[in-house]
Design an enzyme around this catalytic site. Structure first.
Site, PDB file in Angstrom:
ATOM      1  N   CYS A 156       0.865  -1.186   0.000  1.00 26.11           N
ATOM      2  CA  CYS A 156       0.000   0.000   0.000  1.00 26.11           C
ATOM      3  C   CYS A 156       0.895   1.228   0.000  1.00 26.11           C
ATOM      4  O   CYS A 156       2.101   1.125   0.157  1.00 26.11           O
ATOM      5  CB  CYS A 156      -0.928   0.003   1.208  1.00 26.11           C
ATOM      6  SG  CYS A 156      -2.308   1.166   0.989  1.00 26.11           S
ATOM      7  N   CYS A 178      -0.213   4.249   1.737  1.00 26.98           N
ATOM      8  CA  CYS A 178      -0.612   5.218   2.766  1.00 26.98           C
ATOM      9  C   CYS A 178       0.426   5.406   3.866  1.00 26.98           C
ATOM     10  O   CYS A 178       0.483   6.463   4.487  1.00 26.98           O
ATOM     11  CB  CYS A 178      -1.977   4.875   3.348  1.00 26.98           C
ATOM     12  SG  CYS A 178      -2.043   3.280   4.164  1.00 26.98           S
ATOM     13  N   CYS A 187      -3.972   6.379   0.082  1.00 24.80           N
ATOM     14  CA  CYS A 187      -3.393   5.149  -0.470  1.00 24.80           C
ATOM     15  C   CYS A 187      -2.962   5.271  -1.928  1.00 24.80           C
ATOM     16  O   CYS A 187      -2.724   4.263  -2.597  1.00 24.80           O
ATOM     17  CB  CYS A 187      -4.374   3.987  -0.273  1.00 24.80           C
ATOM     18  SG  CYS A 187      -4.806   3.734   1.464  1.00 24.80           S
ATOM     19  N   LYS A 201     -12.415  -4.957   1.956  1.00 20.54           N
ATOM     20  CA  LYS A 201     -11.871  -4.134   3.028  1.00 20.54           C
ATOM     21  C   LYS A 201     -12.780  -2.925   3.187  1.00 20.54           C
ATOM     22  O   LYS A 201     -12.937  -2.141   2.248  1.00 20.54           O
ATOM     23  CB  LYS A 201     -10.455  -3.689   2.676  1.00 20.54           C
ATOM     24  CG  LYS A 201      -9.870  -2.683   3.648  1.00 20.54           C
ATOM     25  CD  LYS A 201      -8.415  -2.425   3.336  1.00 20.54           C
ATOM     26  CE  LYS A 201      -7.864  -1.316   4.208  1.00 20.54           C
ATOM     27  NZ  LYS A 201      -6.459  -1.045   3.933  1.00 20.54           N
ATOM     28  N   ARG A 251      -3.400   3.272  12.535  1.00 22.26           N
ATOM     29  CA  ARG A 251      -2.965   4.540  11.930  1.00 22.26           C
ATOM     30  C   ARG A 251      -2.060   5.305  12.884  1.00 22.26           C
ATOM     31  O   ARG A 251      -1.192   6.051  12.444  1.00 22.26           O
ATOM     32  CB  ARG A 251      -4.178   5.350  11.490  1.00 22.26           C
ATOM     33  CG  ARG A 251      -4.872   4.645  10.323  1.00 22.26           C
ATOM     34  CD  ARG A 251      -6.101   5.363   9.826  1.00 22.26           C
ATOM     35  NE  ARG A 251      -6.802   4.529   8.847  1.00 22.26           N
ATOM     36  CZ  ARG A 251      -7.989   4.799   8.343  1.00 22.26           C
ATOM     37  NH1 ARG A 251      -8.617   5.911   8.705  1.00 22.26           N
ATOM     38  NH2 ARG A 251      -8.550   3.996   7.466  1.00 22.26           N
ATOM     39  N   GLU A 266     -16.308  -7.448  -5.223  1.00 22.33           N
ATOM     40  CA  GLU A 266     -14.883  -7.129  -5.081  1.00 22.33           C
ATOM     41  C   GLU A 266     -14.041  -8.407  -5.048  1.00 22.33           C
ATOM     42  O   GLU A 266     -12.970  -8.483  -5.658  1.00 22.33           O
ATOM     43  CB  GLU A 266     -14.635  -6.321  -3.808  1.00 22.33           C
ATOM     44  CG  GLU A 266     -15.061  -4.850  -3.893  1.00 22.33           C
ATOM     45  CD  GLU A 266     -14.027  -3.998  -4.628  1.00 22.33           C
ATOM     46  OE1 GLU A 266     -13.028  -4.538  -5.137  1.00 22.33           O
ATOM     47  OE2 GLU A 266     -14.227  -2.762  -4.692  1.00 22.33           O
ATOM     48  N   LYS A 275     -11.530  -8.021   5.807  1.00 18.92           N
ATOM     49  CA  LYS A 275     -11.021  -7.126   6.844  1.00 18.92           C
ATOM     50  C   LYS A 275     -12.016  -6.016   7.114  1.00 18.92           C
ATOM     51  O   LYS A 275     -12.512  -5.439   6.145  1.00 18.92           O
ATOM     52  CB  LYS A 275      -9.705  -6.557   6.334  1.00 18.92           C
ATOM     53  CG  LYS A 275      -9.100  -5.486   7.175  1.00 18.92           C
ATOM     54  CD  LYS A 275      -7.849  -4.998   6.526  1.00 18.92           C
ATOM     55  CE  LYS A 275      -7.426  -3.736   7.245  1.00 18.92           C
ATOM     56  NZ  LYS A 275      -6.455  -2.999   6.513  1.00 18.92           N
ATOM     57  N   TYR A 332      -2.722  -9.452  15.887  1.00 16.49           N
ATOM     58  CA  TYR A 332      -1.629  -8.909  16.699  1.00 16.49           C
ATOM     59  C   TYR A 332      -1.365  -9.785  17.921  1.00 16.49           C
ATOM     60  O   TYR A 332      -0.372  -9.590  18.610  1.00 16.49           O
ATOM     61  CB  TYR A 332      -1.955  -7.469  17.110  1.00 16.49           C
ATOM     62  CG  TYR A 332      -2.088  -6.562  15.904  1.00 16.49           C
ATOM     63  CD1 TYR A 332      -0.966  -6.056  15.267  1.00 16.49           C
ATOM     64  CD2 TYR A 332      -3.345  -6.282  15.349  1.00 16.49           C
ATOM     65  CE1 TYR A 332      -1.065  -5.270  14.142  1.00 16.49           C
ATOM     66  CE2 TYR A 332      -3.463  -5.496  14.212  1.00 16.49           C
ATOM     67  CZ  TYR A 332      -2.330  -4.994  13.615  1.00 16.49           C
ATOM     68  OH  TYR A 332      -2.435  -4.237  12.489  1.00 16.49           O
TER      69      TYR A 332
HETATM   70  C1  PBG Z   1      -3.046   0.035   4.633  1.00 23.83           C
HETATM   71  C2  PBG Z   1      -3.600  -0.778   5.735  1.00 23.83           C
HETATM   72  C3  PBG Z   1      -4.343  -0.373   6.863  1.00 23.83           C
HETATM   73  C4  PBG Z   1      -4.544  -1.507   7.651  1.00 23.83           C
HETATM   74  C5  PBG Z   1      -3.948  -2.564   6.989  1.00 23.83           C
HETATM   75  N1  PBG Z   1      -3.382  -2.101   5.804  1.00 23.83           N
HETATM   76  C6  PBG Z   1      -4.781   0.961   7.267  1.00 23.83           C
HETATM   77  C7  PBG Z   1      -5.902   1.619   6.622  1.00 23.83           C
HETATM   78  O1  PBG Z   1      -6.490   1.129   5.651  1.00 23.83           O
HETATM   79  O2  PBG Z   1      -6.204   2.697   7.089  1.00 23.83           O
HETATM   80  C8  PBG Z   1      -5.259  -1.547   8.966  1.00 23.83           C
HETATM   81  C9  PBG Z   1      -4.910  -2.709   9.814  1.00 23.83           C
HETATM   82  C10 PBG Z   1      -5.328  -2.591  11.233  1.00 23.83           C
HETATM   83  O3  PBG Z   1      -6.104  -1.714  11.641  1.00 23.83           O
HETATM   84  O4  PBG Z   1      -4.850  -3.428  12.023  1.00 23.83           O
HETATM   85  N2  PBG Z   1      -3.950   0.552   3.742  1.00 23.83           N
END
Ligand code: PBG
Length: 350
Positions: free
Chosen positions: A143, A145, A153, A219, A229, A257, A272, A337
């Site tokens: 990604c 971001c 992103c 997602k 974040r 998707e 997710k 985690y």
């Molecule tokens: C990157 C990404 C994110 C997460 C995983 N890959 C952040 C987002 O989309 O803001 C979040 C993972 C988490 O909250 O544990 N785009």
């Protein structure tokens, strides 16, 4: 049934006599028979967890011998590459199946250069872990971001929106450089249209035909990503991600998707967040025949940890129940985690 109404509570014998007289049926089916002992419950258990199905997210940052706590994610740290190697070794020793790397670059810019340069932080950590020959699957989150100074992103167009087609070009280059560094799997998470196809094409063109793609197919624009974040310093500087991440209200769109990603060449699907999307995990499992993963995201982890740390919940039992539910719904792989904790508990419970 006509149990006589009395002024005083009737005796147990009086109740039994009255219910028998009224013809209340004795249960024919007794599911409780199979719940009588721990051994019986273990014998009939439908969902079993194994450390090999877990993937631990690691945040890597430049430096040496650094482990930096993340306030909203107790127990999770930002690691320098040498510490990431040590952590990967520890996780492999616990039997954890994989790690997924997220990078905190030393510099951010408007296009996210840190995501694809050869000496990028994820590339460096990947090379180091590979060189150490750690027996664990190495996944790189793909990604932009974490690498853009505005936190979106992809690159921003004059009208303030994210440029989809410029983003997928960059994502493809990033994926190639991650594969070059030694990633087994790249995991595009930007929710840009066509990202899986662009990445597959670029990987193949660069000779990385065997690098697999785990597509963050479904997602949602979730509020559960808050602690991540903070960890990755990737909150958008303006606006939000709702013009590219999915509306959590849409289940049919989630399946669309997923289908698009499968058609574009995804080797695995990822849903997710996990617990808020168990219906989508189940739908993915029944609709497609490739591995389905689910990501128990930062907010899901933080909620359980926060309540456990206050003594409001039994953190171990709640965490195991959450992961079991995600697997029962259909996920064969869980990103969490708590991977090291869970692997440790599963050994203790054995
Ligand atoms: C990157 C990404 C994110 C997460 C995983 N890959 C952040 C987002 O989309 O803001 C979040 C993972 C988490 O909250 O544990 N785009």
């Amino acid at each position: 049934m006509t149990v006589p109404v009395e002024r005083r509570t009737p005796s147990a014998a009086a109740i039994a006599a009255a219910t028998a007289a009224a013809g209340v049926p004795v249960p024919r089916d007794r599911p409780r028979r199979l719940r009588r002992s721990p051994a019986l419950r273990a014998l009939v258990r439908e969902t079993r967890l194994d450390p090999s199905m877990l993937v631990a997210p690691l945040f890597v940052r430049p430096g040496r011998a650094l482990r930096e706590p993340i306030a909203s994610m107790p127990g999770v740290e930002r690691l320098s590459p040498d510490e990431a190697v040590a952590e990967a070794q520890r996780l492999a020793g616990l039997g954890v199946g994989g790690i997924i790397l997220f990078g905190l670059p030393s510099e951010k810019d408007p296009i996210g250069t840190g995501a694809w340069i050869e000496d990028g932080i994820v590339q460096e950590a990947t090379r180091r872990i590979r060189a150490a020959d750690v027996p664990i699957v190495l996944i790189a989150d793909t990604c932009l971001c974490e690498y853009t100074d505005h936190g979106h992103c992809g690159p921003i167009m004059a009208d303030g929106t994210v440029d989809n087609d410029a983003a997928i070009e960059r994502l493809a280059i990033a994926a190639v450089s991650q594969a070059q560094a030694g990633a087994d799997i790249v995991a595009p998470s930007a929710m840009m249209d066509g990202q899986v196809g662009a990445i597959r094409h670029a990987l193949d063109a660069a000779g990385h035909r065997d690098t697999a793609i785990m597509a963050y197919a479904s997602k949602t624009a979730s509020a559960f990503y808050g602690p991540f974040r903070e960890a990755a310093d990737s909150a958008p500087a303006f606006g939000d991600r709702r013009s590219y991440q999915m509306d959590p209200a849409n289940g049919r769109e989630a399946l669309r998707e997923m289908r698009l990603d499968v058609d574009e060449g995804a080797d695995m699907l990822l849903v997710k967040p996990a617990l808020p999307c168990l219906d989508l995990v189940a739908a993915a499992r029944t609709t497609f025949d490739i591995p389905v993963a689910a990501y128990q995201v930062s907010g899901e982890y933080a909620m359980i940890r926060a309540a456990a740390d206050r003594g409001w919940l039994d953190g171990r039992r709640v965490m195991l129940e959450a992961i079991t539910s995600i697997v029962r719904a259909g996920a064969g792989i869980v990103l969490t985690y708590a991977a090291a904790d869970i692997a440790t508990w599963l050994r203790e419970d054995r």
